[in-house]
Design a protein around this motif. Structure first.
Motif, PDB file in Angstrom:
ATOM      1  N   SER A 111      -6.186  -2.873  -0.108  1.00 13.15           N
ATOM      2  CA  SER A 111      -7.342  -2.035   0.183  1.00 13.15           C
ATOM      3  C   SER A 111      -7.415  -1.820   1.690  1.00 13.15           C
ATOM      4  CB  SER A 111      -8.638  -2.672  -0.331  1.00 13.15           C
ATOM      5  OG  SER A 111      -8.875  -3.914   0.295  1.00 13.15           O
TER       6      SER A 111
ATOM      7  N   SER B  22      -9.848  -0.539   5.050  1.00 16.81           N
ATOM      8  CA  SER B  22     -11.189  -0.269   5.565  1.00 16.81           C
ATOM      9  C   SER B  22     -11.066   0.391   6.930  1.00 16.81           C
ATOM     10  CB  SER B  22     -12.020  -1.556   5.653  1.00 16.81           C
ATOM     11  OG  SER B  22     -11.394  -2.517   6.472  1.00 16.81           O
TER      12      SER B  22
ATOM     13  N   SER C 207      -6.869  -5.398   3.626  1.00 18.26           N
ATOM     14  CA  SER C 207      -7.446  -6.524   2.905  1.00 18.26           C
ATOM     15  C   SER C 207      -6.747  -7.821   3.284  1.00 18.26           C
ATOM     16  CB  SER C 207      -7.338  -6.279   1.398  1.00 18.26           C
ATOM     17  OG  SER C 207      -6.029  -5.868   1.038  1.00 18.26           O
TER      18      SER C 207
END
Length: 305
Positions: free
Chosen positions: A271, A273, A283
């Motif tokens: 993931s 961000s 992640s």
């Protein structure tokens, strides 16, 4: 390690440092064949940096208890020890090692890697460039290329990500939109066979777009299965974006930030961000190998951000 390795290590370290210095020195150039920005990251550095953190530091960075145990384990050492048992011909054909690297590897006895700095010379290194194939006041193409020198010890899921923002000729913020046509914006991963590193397949993927005006990424498996065996690995790849102006105002430049994430613990996915400012985070379990923010002008020149 046997003491005779030390002189070999000095030779390898010198050649590697010269190579990295040459590779990292770059100019602001405008064509796809010219290196605009280069980077070089060694897996040994990633592992030793992770292990230098306390358990509390790793927890604060989002690592779970199981992931911390995996970081503290000897998984990396065991992979190198297995390689050291292979024949010289196998190490040359499957891992692209030269004679000096093979001798260093053959003398490895499984010690904690942070205690054996000479092993950095045989660890996998990821080299890459950021370039601008084509640019104008209407649109800009920007590309990240990467290539591993040998198969990394950790081969689960990696990812490449990019974020961007535009400026018009008046120096004001300008929305520039991703042209998500598959021929313009994509990620291609090139797999090779372990046996002989023969080219296998190139997998072209559409980008996962978080924000059409500024954020996209692609994650990919570091290995492929053929005839029931894991016999291919992701040696190289590229992520390209094309961004178009919106409205009538021309593009002066696009600020772009590329980042590459390398899984150093077991992972089934990645993931991404997008912290405030202009950076990218992955992640836990996925180490940020590099983050490269640059400015790309409408003439194709690339400068520091």
């Amino acid at each position: 390690m046997k003491k005779k390795v030390f002189s070999i290590f000095l030779t390898l370290a010198l050649s590697l440092s010269m190579g990295v210095t040459s590779f990292a020195s770059s100019n602001d150039l405008s064509s796809d064949s010219d290196v605009c920005k280069s980077f070089s990251i060694n897996e040994y550095d990633v592992v030793t940096e992770l292990r230098s953190n306390s358990d509390q530091d790793l927890e604060e960075k989002g690592y779970s208890e199981d992931e911390i145990k995996e970081i503290r384990s000897d998984e990396y050492e065991q992979d190198l020890l297995k390689r050291s048992q292979l024949s010289d011909s196998e190490l040359k054909s499957e891992f692209n090692y030269n004679e000096e690297q093979i001798e260093v590897l053959k003398n490895y006895e499984g010690e904690p890697i942070q205690e054996v700095p000479e092993m950095r010379a045989v660890a996998a290194t990821c080299n890459g460039t950021v370039s601008c194939p084509t640019a104008s006041s209407e649109f800009i193409y920007i590309k990240l290329n990467w290539k591993w020198t040998t198969a990394p010890s950790f081969r689960t899921v990696d990812a490449a990500a990019v974020r961007w923002k535009g400026t018009d000729t008046g120096g004001n913020p300008l929305n520039v939109a991703l042209n998500n046509n598959a021929s313009n914006s994509y990620c291609t991963v090139n797999y090779v066979y372990f046996a002989g590193e023969k080219p296998s397949t190139s997998v072209k993927k559409a980008l996962t777009v978080t924000d059409s005006y500024g954020k996209a990424y692609s994650d990919f498996a570091m290995t492929k299965i053929s005839n029931g065996d894991i016999n291919q690995w992701a040696k190289s790849g590229e992520l390209q974006i094309k961004v178009d102006k919106t409205g009538t105002k021309p593009i002066k430049e696009v600020a772009v930030c590329f980042s590459y994430g390398h899984s150093t613990v077991s992972a089934s996915g990645v993931s991404v961000s997008w912290p405030a400012g202009f950076s990218i985070s992955f992640s836990s379990g996925v180490t940020t190998m590099f983050t490269e923010p640059r400015r790309v002008s409408n003439t194709g020149s690339i400068t520091s951000y």
